[in-house]
Design a protein around this motif. Structure first.
Motif, PDB file in Angstrom:
ATOM      1  N   THR A 156       0.856  -1.185   0.000  1.00  0.00           N
ATOM      2  CA  THR A 156       0.000   0.000   0.000  1.00  0.00           C
ATOM      3  C   THR A 156       0.885   1.225   0.000  1.00  0.00           C
ATOM      4  N   ARG A 157       1.064   1.787  -1.161  1.00  0.00           N
ATOM      5  CA  ARG A 157       1.889   2.996  -1.274  1.00  0.00           C
ATOM      6  C   ARG A 157       0.974   4.201  -1.421  1.00  0.00           C
ATOM      7  N   HIS A 158       1.482   5.354  -1.052  1.00  0.00           N
ATOM      8  CA  HIS A 158       0.763   6.592  -1.313  1.00  0.00           C
ATOM      9  C   HIS A 158       1.175   7.070  -2.697  1.00  0.00           C
ATOM     10  N   VAL A 159       0.237   6.988  -3.630  1.00  0.00           N
ATOM     11  CA  VAL A 159       0.515   7.315  -5.032  1.00  0.00           C
ATOM     12  C   VAL A 159      -0.306   8.538  -5.437  1.00  0.00           C
ATOM     13  N   ILE A 160       0.366   9.563  -5.910  1.00  0.00           N
ATOM     14  CA  ILE A 160      -0.354  10.736  -6.432  1.00  0.00           C
ATOM     15  C   ILE A 160      -0.315  10.700  -7.952  1.00  0.00           C
ATOM     16  N   VAL A 161      -1.476  10.856  -8.562  1.00  0.00           N
ATOM     17  CA  VAL A 161      -1.559  10.932 -10.022  1.00  0.00           C
ATOM     18  C   VAL A 161      -2.264  12.235 -10.372  1.00  0.00           C
ATOM     19  N   THR A 162      -1.634  13.071 -11.178  1.00  0.00           N
ATOM     20  CA  THR A 162      -2.331  14.283 -11.614  1.00  0.00           C
ATOM     21  C   THR A 162      -3.093  13.973 -12.903  1.00  0.00           C
ATOM     22  N   GLY A 163      -4.287  14.543 -12.989  1.00  0.00           N
ATOM     23  CA  GLY A 163      -5.109  14.303 -14.182  1.00  0.00           C
ATOM     24  C   GLY A 163      -5.631  12.882 -14.264  1.00  0.00           C
ATOM     25  N   ALA A 164      -6.055  12.337 -13.107  1.00  0.00           N
ATOM     26  CA  ALA A 164      -6.582  10.966 -13.101  1.00  0.00           C
ATOM     27  C   ALA A 164      -8.083  10.939 -13.359  1.00  0.00           C
ATOM     28  N   SER A 165      -8.655  12.081 -13.715  1.00  0.00           N
ATOM     29  CA  SER A 165     -10.109  12.110 -13.917  1.00  0.00           C
ATOM     30  C   SER A 165     -10.530  11.402 -15.205  1.00  0.00           C
ATOM     31  N   ARG A 166      -9.616  11.315 -16.164  1.00  0.00           N
ATOM     32  CA  ARG A 166      -9.941  10.636 -17.425  1.00  0.00           C
ATOM     33  C   ARG A 166      -8.659  10.301 -18.183  1.00  0.00           C
ATOM     34  N   GLY A 167      -8.828   9.621 -19.310  1.00  0.00           N
ATOM     35  CA  GLY A 167      -7.720   9.364 -20.218  1.00  0.00           C
ATOM     36  C   GLY A 167      -6.594   8.533 -19.599  1.00  0.00           C
ATOM     37  N   ILE A 168      -5.379   8.890 -19.937  1.00  0.00           N
ATOM     38  CA  ILE A 168      -4.199   8.132 -19.510  1.00  0.00           C
ATOM     39  C   ILE A 168      -4.085   8.138 -17.983  1.00  0.00           C
ATOM     40  N   GLY A 169      -4.326   9.288 -17.373  1.00  0.00           N
ATOM     41  CA  GLY A 169      -4.224   9.391 -15.910  1.00  0.00           C
ATOM     42  C   GLY A 169      -5.213   8.475 -15.206  1.00  0.00           C
ATOM     43  N   GLU A 170      -6.404   8.362 -15.779  1.00  0.00           N
ATOM     44  CA  GLU A 170      -7.427   7.482 -15.189  1.00  0.00           C
ATOM     45  C   GLU A 170      -6.932   6.034 -15.206  1.00  0.00           C
ATOM     46  N   ALA A 171      -6.315   5.630 -16.325  1.00  0.00           N
ATOM     47  CA  ALA A 171      -5.800   4.252 -16.434  1.00  0.00           C
ATOM     48  C   ALA A 171      -4.640   4.030 -15.473  1.00  0.00           C
ATOM     49  N   ILE A 172      -3.810   5.039 -15.309  1.00  0.00           N
ATOM     50  CA  ILE A 172      -2.672   4.927 -14.373  1.00  0.00           C
ATOM     51  C   ILE A 172      -3.210   4.769 -12.951  1.00  0.00           C
ATOM     52  N   ALA A 173      -4.195   5.576 -12.613  1.00  0.00           N
ATOM     53  CA  ALA A 173      -4.796   5.471 -11.268  1.00  0.00           C
ATOM     54  C   ALA A 173      -5.389   4.083 -11.065  1.00  0.00           C
ATOM     55  N   ARG A 174      -6.110   3.578 -12.062  1.00  0.00           N
ATOM     56  CA  ARG A 174      -6.711   2.230 -11.964  1.00  0.00           C
ATOM     57  C   ARG A 174      -5.632   1.183 -11.742  1.00  0.00           C
ATOM     58  N   HIS A 175      -4.522   1.315 -12.462  1.00  0.00           N
ATOM     59  CA  HIS A 175      -3.422   0.358 -12.348  1.00  0.00           C
ATOM     60  C   HIS A 175      -2.942   0.267 -10.893  1.00  0.00           C
ATOM     61  N   PHE A 176      -2.724   1.440 -10.280  1.00  0.00           N
ATOM     62  CA  PHE A 176      -2.207   1.426  -8.899  1.00  0.00           C
ATOM     63  C   PHE A 176      -3.288   0.991  -7.905  1.00  0.00           C
ATOM     64  N   VAL A 177      -4.534   1.343  -8.165  1.00  0.00           N
ATOM     65  CA  VAL A 177      -5.634   0.870  -7.294  1.00  0.00           C
ATOM     66  C   VAL A 177      -5.653  -0.657  -7.309  1.00  0.00           C
ATOM     67  N   ALA A 204       7.176   8.731 -22.658  1.00  0.00           N
ATOM     68  CA  ALA A 204       6.793   9.539 -23.828  1.00  0.00           C
ATOM     69  C   ALA A 204       5.850   8.747 -24.737  1.00  0.00           C
ATOM     70  N   PRO A 205       4.535   8.951 -24.557  1.00  0.00           N
ATOM     71  CA  PRO A 205       3.596   8.241 -25.423  1.00  0.00           C
ATOM     72  C   PRO A 205       3.620   8.790 -26.845  1.00  0.00           C
ATOM     73  N   GLY A 206       3.189   7.943 -27.776  1.00  0.00           N
ATOM     74  CA  GLY A 206       2.976   8.400 -29.152  1.00  0.00           C
ATOM     75  C   GLY A 206       1.535   8.865 -29.274  1.00  0.00           C
ATOM     76  N   LEU A 207       0.748   8.132 -30.045  1.00  0.00           N
ATOM     77  CA  LEU A 207      -0.663   8.499 -30.227  1.00  0.00           C
ATOM     78  C   LEU A 207      -1.537   7.553 -29.398  1.00  0.00           C
ATOM     79  N   VAL A 208      -2.321   8.155 -28.503  1.00  0.00           N
ATOM     80  CA  VAL A 208      -3.164   7.367 -27.591  1.00  0.00           C
ATOM     81  C   VAL A 208      -4.606   7.830 -27.770  1.00  0.00           C
ATOM     82  N   ASP A 209      -5.537   6.877 -27.794  1.00  0.00           N
ATOM     83  CA  ASP A 209      -6.951   7.243 -27.935  1.00  0.00           C
ATOM     84  C   ASP A 209      -7.504   7.787 -26.626  1.00  0.00           C
TER      85      ASP A 209
END
Ligand code: NAP
Length: 234
Positions: free
Chosen positions: A2-23, A170-175
């Motif tokens: 259980t780490r304390h993970v801060i993600v900026t812009g986790a409301s949607r898109g790439i940030g949302e997926a990153i947040a889900r990954h750590f959850v 560094a992402p390329g093109l992401v939907d």
């Protein structure tokens, strides 16, 4: 874990997926975005404009008070305001620099204070291949994302002795919403991707998860392209 993970812009898109990954890994994930939307399981969301230095530092302080030292910070929030340079307004230029570069610095500085005291941590910036390949219409965005690389490398040297790693994905093109109105430019770029498809948000989240894991403790100051080969290693 259980780490304390801060993600900026986790409301949607790439940030949302990153947040889900750590959850999914069982971490306590905190989102900083203007809206309070966040994926299920996120421990807390702060409504913060990352371009507001005081708001960022207040939110991170409150988060540290509640969840302990920040162990992972993913600086992902970003915007585009594309346009050819000769027609680009000062506002278009400033807004992109303010969110994508100033905001990234404010978030990194706030999270690093806590990591330095704890003598451990991983900081991951979400950059872009844009500054490496040159994309017409993205002078503001490319300048900001290029700036992230210099920022990350300076920080990597400043905090290496504290066992803190600092890297750029560094992402390329992401939907995502960001690329939803690119029209024909999206199809042209998509056709140039050697792996033959546009990235999913989970393609990016998995690499961020790796950089924050114990498998990546010896990687710092790196820029990792996740682009299906579009920039061929940058
Ligand atoms: P997105 O779907 O438009 O999401 C952007 C996120 O950033 C949202 O959560 C948004 O939340 C947040 N945000 C924007 N401005 C903010 C501000 N001033 N303060 C706080 N949060 C803010 O974009 P995305 O495609 O997921 O992009 C995420 C990151 O990946 C960005 O840094 C982008 O440059 C980078 N990237 C994307 C692509 C791509 O093809 N999509 C490619 C390379 C790099 P709120 O609106 O709630 O504030």
């Amino acid at each position: 874990m259980t780490r304390h993970v801060i993600v900026t812009g986790a409301s949607r898109g790439i940030g949302e997926a990153i947040a889900r990954h750590f959850v999914e890994l069982g971490d306590s994930v905190v989102n900083l975005s203007r809206s309070l939307t966040a994926p299920p399981g996120v421990a807390k969301s702060f409504s913060v404009d990352v371009a507001d230095s005081t708001a960022v530092s207040d939110a991170v302080k409150e988060s540290v008070g509640e969840f302990g030292p920040v162990e992972v910070a993913v600086i992902n929030a970003g915007i585009t305001r594309d346009g050819l340079s000769v027609r680009m307004t000062d506002d278009q230029w400033r807004e992109v620099l303010a969110v994508n570069l100033d905001g990234a610095f404010y978030c990194a500085r706030a999270a690093l204070g806590s990591m330095i005291r704890a003598r451990r941590g991983s900081l991951v910036f979400i950059g872009s291949i844009s500054p490496f390949v040159g994309v017409a219409g993205q002078a503001n965005y490319a300048a900001a994302k290029a700036g992230l690389v210099g920022l990350a490398r300076a920080l990597a040297k400043e905090v290496a002795s504290r066992s803190i790693t600092v890297n750029v994905v560094a992402p390329g093109l992401v939907d995502t919403d960001m690329t939803s109105d690119l029209g024909v430019a999206r199809e042209t770029m998509a056709a140039m991707i050697p792996l033959g498809r546009v990235a999913t948000v989970d393609d990016i989240a998995g690499v961020v998860g790796f950089l924050a894991s114990n498998h990546a403790r010896y990687i710092t100051g790196a820029v990792i392209p996740v682009d299906g080969g579009l920039a061929m290693g940058l």
